[in-house]
Design a protein around this motif. Structure first.
Motif, PDB file in Angstrom:
ATOM      1  N   GLY A 128      11.058  -8.328 -33.021  1.00 58.37           N
ATOM      2  CA  GLY A 128      11.381  -9.669 -32.543  1.00 58.37           C
ATOM      3  C   GLY A 128      11.975 -10.529 -33.630  1.00 58.37           C
ATOM      4  N   PHE A 129      11.750 -10.176 -34.895  1.00 57.01           N
ATOM      5  CA  PHE A 129      12.333 -10.849 -36.057  1.00 57.01           C
ATOM      6  C   PHE A 129      12.191 -12.374 -35.996  1.00 57.01           C
ATOM      7  CE2 PHE A 129      15.242  -7.034 -35.685  1.00 57.01           C
ATOM      8  CZ  PHE A 129      14.588  -6.304 -36.645  1.00 57.01           C
ATOM      9  N   ALA A 130      11.046 -12.858 -35.515  1.00 56.47           N
ATOM     10  CA  ALA A 130      10.732 -14.288 -35.399  1.00 56.47           C
ATOM     11  C   ALA A 130      11.559 -14.994 -34.329  1.00 56.47           C
ATOM     12  CB  ALA A 130      10.848 -15.006 -36.744  1.00 56.47           C
ATOM     13  N   TYR A 131      12.256 -14.254 -33.497  1.00 56.87           N
ATOM     14  CA  TYR A 131      12.993 -14.844 -32.380  1.00 56.87           C
ATOM     15  C   TYR A 131      12.068 -14.790 -31.164  1.00 56.87           C
ATOM     16  CZ  TYR A 131      17.195 -15.861 -29.540  1.00 56.87           C
ATOM     17  OH  TYR A 131      18.132 -16.422 -28.717  1.00 56.87           O
TER      18      TYR A 131
ATOM     19  N   LEU B 255      13.020 -15.251 -27.199  1.00 53.34           N
ATOM     20  CA  LEU B 255      13.718 -14.172 -26.503  1.00 53.34           C
ATOM     21  C   LEU B 255      12.929 -12.871 -26.508  1.00 53.34           C
ATOM     22  CD1 LEU B 255      16.323 -13.327 -25.036  1.00 53.34           C
ATOM     23  CD2 LEU B 255      17.263 -12.700 -27.257  1.00 53.34           C
ATOM     24  N   SER B 256      12.425 -12.481 -27.658  1.00 53.42           N
ATOM     25  CA  SER B 256      11.761 -11.185 -27.751  1.00 53.42           C
ATOM     26  C   SER B 256      10.505 -11.122 -26.889  1.00 53.42           C
ATOM     27  CB  SER B 256      11.419 -10.854 -29.206  1.00 53.42           C
ATOM     28  OG  SER B 256      10.497 -11.786 -29.718  1.00 53.42           O
ATOM     29  N   SER B 257       9.746 -12.195 -26.831  1.00 52.80           N
ATOM     30  CA  SER B 257       8.515 -12.164 -26.028  1.00 52.80           C
ATOM     31  C   SER B 257       8.834 -12.056 -24.537  1.00 52.80           C
ATOM     32  CB  SER B 257       7.645 -13.384 -26.318  1.00 52.80           C
ATOM     33  OG  SER B 257       8.340 -14.572 -26.051  1.00 52.80           O
TER      34      SER B 257
ATOM     35  N   GLY C  24       4.592  -5.943 -20.143  1.00 56.60           N
ATOM     36  CA  GLY C  24       3.507  -6.741 -19.595  1.00 56.60           C
ATOM     37  C   GLY C  24       3.214  -8.006 -20.380  1.00 56.60           C
ATOM     38  N   ALA C  25       2.438  -8.890 -19.727  1.00 62.00           N
ATOM     39  CA  ALA C  25       2.152 -10.213 -20.281  1.00 62.00           C
ATOM     40  C   ALA C  25       1.292 -10.158 -21.542  1.00 62.00           C
ATOM     41  CB  ALA C  25       1.476 -11.079 -19.229  1.00 62.00           C
ATOM     42  N   GLU C  26       0.364  -9.216 -21.602  1.00 58.04           N
ATOM     43  CA  GLU C  26      -0.499  -9.135 -22.785  1.00 58.04           C
ATOM     44  C   GLU C  26       0.313  -8.836 -24.044  1.00 58.04           C
ATOM     45  OE1 GLU C  26      -4.313  -6.652 -24.557  1.00 58.04           O
ATOM     46  OE2 GLU C  26      -3.614  -6.221 -22.539  1.00 58.04           O
ATOM     47  N   LEU C  27       1.160  -7.848 -23.977  1.00 57.66           N
ATOM     48  CA  LEU C  27       1.984  -7.499 -25.139  1.00 57.66           C
ATOM     49  C   LEU C  27       3.012  -8.591 -25.430  1.00 57.66           C
ATOM     50  CD1 LEU C  27       1.959  -5.083 -27.080  1.00 57.66           C
ATOM     51  CD2 LEU C  27       3.930  -4.211 -25.851  1.00 57.66           C
ATOM     52  N   GLY C  28       3.527  -9.237 -24.386  1.00 61.92           N
ATOM     53  CA  GLY C  28       4.454 -10.342 -24.580  1.00 61.92           C
ATOM     54  C   GLY C  28       3.800 -11.511 -25.305  1.00 61.92           C
ATOM     55  N   THR C  29       2.533 -11.770 -24.995  1.00 64.60           N
ATOM     56  CA  THR C  29       1.794 -12.833 -25.675  1.00 64.60           C
ATOM     57  C   THR C  29       1.544 -12.480 -27.133  1.00 64.60           C
ATOM     58  OG1 THR C  29       0.728 -13.421 -23.584  1.00 64.60           O
ATOM     59  CG2 THR C  29      -0.312 -14.219 -25.607  1.00 64.60           C
ATOM     60  N   ILE C  30       1.209 -11.233 -27.389  1.00 65.80           N
ATOM     61  CA  ILE C  30       1.018 -10.774 -28.769  1.00 65.80           C
ATOM     62  C   ILE C  30       2.318 -10.927 -29.551  1.00 65.80           C
ATOM     63  CG2 ILE C  30       0.552  -8.751 -30.216  1.00 65.80           C
ATOM     64  CD1 ILE C  30      -1.379  -7.819 -27.944  1.00 65.80           C
ATOM     65  N   ALA C  31       3.434 -10.575 -28.922  1.00 64.22           N
ATOM     66  CA  ALA C  31       4.746 -10.719 -29.576  1.00 64.22           C
ATOM     67  C   ALA C  31       5.049 -12.181 -29.876  1.00 64.22           C
ATOM     68  CB  ALA C  31       5.840 -10.125 -28.692  1.00 64.22           C
TER      69      ALA C  31
ATOM     70  N   ALA D  95       2.818 -13.226 -32.816  1.00 56.53           N
ATOM     71  CA  ALA D  95       3.230 -12.561 -34.052  1.00 56.53           C
ATOM     72  C   ALA D  95       4.508 -13.187 -34.620  1.00 56.53           C
ATOM     73  CB  ALA D  95       3.453 -11.069 -33.810  1.00 56.53           C
ATOM     74  N   ASN D  96       5.443 -13.505 -33.747  1.00 58.48           N
ATOM     75  CA  ASN D  96       6.697 -14.091 -34.203  1.00 58.48           C
ATOM     76  C   ASN D  96       6.535 -15.542 -34.661  1.00 58.48           C
ATOM     77  OD1 ASN D  96       8.761 -12.004 -34.004  1.00 58.48           O
ATOM     78  ND2 ASN D  96       8.225 -11.980 -31.837  1.00 58.48           N
ATOM     79  N   ILE D  97       5.668 -16.297 -34.000  1.00 58.47           N
ATOM     80  CA  ILE D  97       5.386 -17.660 -34.449  1.00 58.47           C
ATOM     81  C   ILE D  97       4.697 -17.631 -35.809  1.00 58.47           C
ATOM     82  CG2 ILE D  97       3.983 -19.716 -33.999  1.00 58.47           C
ATOM     83  CD1 ILE D  97       4.624 -19.316 -31.011  1.00 58.47           C
TER      84      ILE D  97
END
Length: 114
Positions: free
Chosen positions: A13-16, A19-21, A29-36, A39-41
């Motif tokens: 995701g490179f802190a983007y 978009l990446s989430s 899925g939503a769980e991994l999207g939330t982790i992304a 992590a990026n923030i």
């Protein structure tokens, strides 16, 4: 219990985070999207807060690398202030290239996940 490809998608995701989430949520899925998203923030916040320390400890290029896609906008002022005007063009180029690659790399890793 995460697959390697899930971890690589998050890291790509490179802190983007905006978009990446979204891509990761759609593919995995939503769980991994939330982790992304988190992590990026966190990656962006670490770069904003620790750029002087990172540059001093490692090299002037290290904060550019840690900033990911944010090096052309959000983290550019602190990077410029810390490492100097000499690295502005490189920082903007790095941010642009990283920003452009996020959709491709994230979706690639998500597609490879079983």
């Amino acid at each position: 219990h995460r697959q390697l490809t899930d971890c690589l998608a998050i890291d790509s995701g490179f802190a983007y985070y905006s978009l990446s989430s979204i891509f990761i949520t759609e593919y995995r899925g939503a769980e991994l999207g939330t982790i992304a998203l988190l992590a990026n923030i966190i990656r962006e916040m670490i770069t904003l807060l620790l750029t002087p320390l990172i540059a001093k400890r490692f090299s002037p290029l290290a904060p550019i690398s840690s900033g990911g896609a944010t090096t052309m906008d959000t983290t550019l002022p602190i990077i410029t202030q810390t490492v100097g005007q000499r690295y502005v063009a490189l920082s903007i180029y790095h941010g642009f290239v990283t920003d452009f690659t996020v959709p491709f790399v994230v979706t690639m890793w998500c597609s490879l996940a079983g």
